[in-house]
Design a protein around this motif. Structure first.
Motif, PDB file in Angstrom:
ATOM      1  N   ASP A 196      -8.369   6.590  -6.949  1.00  0.00           N
ATOM      2  CA  ASP A 196      -9.293   6.311  -5.839  1.00  0.00           C
ATOM      3  C   ASP A 196      -9.034   4.937  -5.207  1.00  0.00           C
ATOM      4  O   ASP A 196      -9.671   4.561  -4.233  1.00  0.00           O
ATOM      5  CB  ASP A 196     -10.758   6.425  -6.292  1.00  0.00           C
ATOM      6  N   ARG A 197      -8.044   4.211  -5.757  1.00  0.00           N
ATOM      7  CA  ARG A 197      -7.689   2.903  -5.184  1.00  0.00           C
ATOM      8  C   ARG A 197      -6.183   2.663  -5.331  1.00  0.00           C
ATOM      9  O   ARG A 197      -5.745   1.573  -5.717  1.00  0.00           O
ATOM     10  CB  ARG A 197      -8.499   1.785  -5.845  1.00  0.00           C
ATOM     11  N   ASP A 198      -5.420   3.677  -5.015  1.00  0.00           N
ATOM     12  CA  ASP A 198      -3.967   3.555  -5.128  1.00  0.00           C
ATOM     13  C   ASP A 198      -3.453   2.454  -4.200  1.00  0.00           C
ATOM     14  O   ASP A 198      -3.903   2.331  -3.052  1.00  0.00           O
ATOM     15  CB  ASP A 198      -3.301   4.889  -4.782  1.00  0.00           C
ATOM     16  N   PHE A 199      -2.512   1.676  -4.686  1.00  0.00           N
ATOM     17  CA  PHE A 199      -1.980   0.542  -3.921  1.00  0.00           C
ATOM     18  C   PHE A 199      -1.250   1.004  -2.662  1.00  0.00           C
ATOM     19  O   PHE A 199      -1.244   0.310  -1.643  1.00  0.00           O
ATOM     20  CB  PHE A 199      -1.026  -0.269  -4.817  1.00  0.00           C
ATOM     21  N   HIS A 200      -0.620   2.180  -2.713  1.00  0.00           N
ATOM     22  CA  HIS A 200       0.208   2.655  -1.605  1.00  0.00           C
ATOM     23  C   HIS A 200      -0.531   3.629  -0.681  1.00  0.00           C
ATOM     24  O   HIS A 200      -0.225   3.704   0.508  1.00  0.00           O
ATOM     25  CB  HIS A 200       1.461   3.353  -2.146  1.00  0.00           C
ATOM     26  N   VAL A 201      -1.461   4.400  -1.238  1.00  0.00           N
ATOM     27  CA  VAL A 201      -2.102   5.490  -0.483  1.00  0.00           C
ATOM     28  C   VAL A 201      -3.623   5.314  -0.516  1.00  0.00           C
ATOM     29  O   VAL A 201      -4.269   5.630  -1.515  1.00  0.00           O
ATOM     30  CB  VAL A 201      -1.709   6.869  -1.074  1.00  0.00           C
ATOM     31  N   PRO A 202      -4.220   4.809   0.562  1.00  0.00           N
ATOM     32  CA  PRO A 202      -5.667   4.601   0.576  1.00  0.00           C
ATOM     33  C   PRO A 202      -6.438   5.919   0.474  1.00  0.00           C
ATOM     34  O   PRO A 202      -6.038   6.928   1.060  1.00  0.00           O
ATOM     35  CB  PRO A 202      -5.927   3.935   1.929  1.00  0.00           C
ATOM     36  N   ALA A 203      -7.539   5.873  -0.244  1.00  0.00           N
ATOM     37  CA  ALA A 203      -8.375   7.069  -0.382  1.00  0.00           C
ATOM     38  C   ALA A 203      -8.884   7.552   0.976  1.00  0.00           C
ATOM     39  O   ALA A 203      -9.072   8.753   1.184  1.00  0.00           O
ATOM     40  CB  ALA A 203      -9.547   6.782  -1.316  1.00  0.00           C
ATOM     41  N   THR A 204      -9.081   6.606   1.928  1.00  0.00           N
ATOM     42  CA  THR A 204      -9.549   7.011   3.262  1.00  0.00           C
ATOM     43  C   THR A 204      -8.554   7.951   3.932  1.00  0.00           C
ATOM     44  O   THR A 204      -8.947   8.952   4.552  1.00  0.00           O
ATOM     45  CB  THR A 204      -9.765   5.784   4.162  1.00  0.00           C
ATOM     46  N   ARG A 205      -7.252   7.677   3.806  1.00  0.00           N
ATOM     47  CA  ARG A 205      -6.240   8.541   4.427  1.00  0.00           C
ATOM     48  C   ARG A 205      -6.175   9.904   3.703  1.00  0.00           C
ATOM     49  O   ARG A 205      -5.956  10.940   4.343  1.00  0.00           O
ATOM     50  CB  ARG A 205      -4.873   7.851   4.437  1.00  0.00           C
TER      51      ARG A 205
END
Length: 203
Positions: free
Chosen positions: A153-162
């Motif tokens: 839910d807080r990946d450095f590369h892939v935001p949860a919003t996207r």
């Protein structure tokens, strides 16, 4: 011609096919090793190899011009693999896309640009590609195709919003989308994701 590694059943004998798409810095061989964990025994497996082990040079949310040439080349590579599968007589609804990280982003992007009834789209940490979210790029109807997106839910590369935006768009295009966002910072594929996919998409 792109380099395509194969495993599983021969394409001309299989009724199902999976396109496995590796992440940045990884390889076709490494993503094929996922078949040890996923229920893919009856599948022809095809894994294209990215030039220089990367599908596009910058973040998937970098300004579009920075990734444009490499991204279009990578989409064309997937089109080549897709055509091989279609030429073998395997129906679209028996074709599955499986990707991790960059490969997950590319899986979702290709599927949304060519939406139709697929067997499934399995994205381990990914979202639709672009500096801004651009729904106008995508067309077609998934016809109830299963789409899975799992990630931190807080990946450095892939935001949860996207991830949430991508899931919402694909639902509007007729997909049945499942997202699993985990309360950890890891950029990885979790056993819970494997279990869900095996039980609900690759059964």
């Amino acid at each position: 011609m792109p380099e395509i590694k194969t495993a599983g059943k021969p394409l001309n004998e299989a009724k199902k096919a999976a396109i496995l798409i590796h992440g940045r810095g990884a390889s076709a061989s490494s993503i094929l090793s996922l078949s040890s964990y996923l229920k893919l025994d009856e599948f022809a497996l095809l894994a294209p190899q990215a030039e220089g082990n990367t599908w596009y040079p910058h973040s998937f949310m970098a300004p579009d011009q920075q990734n444009r040439i490499a991204l279009e080349s990578s989409i064309a590579t997937l089109e080549t693999v897709w055509k091989q599968i279609q030429d073998a007589g395997i129906k679209p609804e028996q074709v599955y896309f499986i990707g991790f990280s960059q490969g997950a982003c590319l899986s979702l992007e290709f599927a949304a640009r060519n939406a139709q009834k697929f067997g499934g789209v399995i994205a381990f940490t990914g979202g639709l590609i672009g500096e801004t979210f651009q729904p106008e790029k995508y067309s077609g109807d998934f016809g109830g195709s299963s789409v899975f997106i799992g990630s931190s839910d807080r990946d450095f590369h892939v935001p949860a919003t996207r991830i949430k935006e991508s899931a919402s768009l694909m639902e509007k295009m007729g997909a049945k989308v499942k997202t699993l966002l985990f309360d950890d910072p890891e950029h990885t594929i979790r056993q819970e994701e494997i279990d869900w996919v095996n039980k609900n998409i690759l059964m």
